[in-house]
Design a protein around this motif. Structure first.
Motif: not given
Length: 254
Positions: A35-47, A53-57, A68-71, A93-98
């Motif tokens: 998946l491409p990385i753009v300026n607004s993308t949050r990337i985490i390293n896990f495992s 990290v998903r966000t729907t703004d 969905f929030s990338d907070s 508002k309720w914010y989910c995660s993915g």
């Protein structure tokens, strides 16, 4: 001017252009494996893997639909390397995660070592461990009562799950935070299992459920991604009023 020499130069130019076109096309194809990385993308390293990290703004999207929030309040990796996904309320508002694995791995065994009581999630929460191509090409391990406290709390599913034989529901009854879940995805079958503890060689009493799927909806290997999410069924506010959390110790793919 020697016309033969000119023709050779023209042909050489065409061949060079064709070579460059093929080279660029191949390079682009290889880049599309991630998946491409753009300026607004949050990337985490896990495992040992990179995850988007998903966000729907400020809009809602499926499943649910939900925000969905990338907070870092929703998604973070702790000092022990464990992934935390939370559903939280902010400003009404309720914010989910993915998170979404950047690379596609195809026919493999996907093992998820969970370190939280996913059997005790709020009845409106859904914890998902899955691969996704389209909504009809998906392999799921899910923890949820689907807004009915009398429902069993877990399921293995191959989409479309409404088709007879494409879903196996069961109760995950844990004594502590640790459980292991996997699906072994092959071209003509998918083997599922859930165990108590962190193990792939369980004692008989640690085997919660196993299921072998050999139906017609085994997804093809195209450009699927592993995803992990925690969301609200039908976008409803959690019954407990406080949200919830799912913790993943690690993921193994082989």
């Amino acid at each position: 001017m020697n016309l033969s020499l000119v023709n050779k130069q023209i042909i050489t130019g065409y061949l060079l252009a064709a070579f460059l076109l093929v080279f660029i096309s191949c390079a682009s194809s290889q880049e599309n494996d991630e998946l491409p990385i753009v300026n607004s993308t949050r990337i985490i390293n896990f495992s040992g893997y990179e995850w988007v990290v998903r966000t729907t703004d400020e809009g809602k999207q499926g499943p649910g639909p939900n925000y969905f929030s990338d907070s870092e309040e929703n998604v973070w990796v702790d000092d022990d390397g464990r992934l935390h996904l939370r559903v939280v309320e902010r400003n009404g508002k309720w914010y989910c995660s993915g998170v979404i694995l950047r690379q596609s791995y195809g026919f493999k065994k996907y093992v998820f070592y969970v370190s939280s009581r996913v059997d005790n999630l709020d009845e409106d929460l859904v914890g998902g461990l899955f691969t996704h191509i389209t909504d009809d090409e998906e392999i799921d391990i899910e923890f949820s009562r689907w807004s009915d406290p009398e429902n069993q709390n877990s399921q293995f599913a191959v989409q479309p799950s409404f088709k007879a034989g494409n879903k196996e529901r069961f109760d995950l009854d844990l004594d502590d935070n640790l459980s292991t879940h996997f699906f072994d995805w092959k071209p003509e079958s998918i083997e599922f299992a859930s165990y108590t503890g962190h193990t792939l060689t369980p004692e008989a009493d640690a085997i919660v459920n196993t299921w072998m799927y050999t139906g017609e909806n085994v997804p093809p290997h195209t450009d699927e991604r592993v995803k992990i999410n925690l969301w609200l069924f039908r976008g409803a506010s959690p019954a407990n009023g406080i949200g919830g959390e799912m913790i993943i110790d690690r993921v193994e793919i082989y």
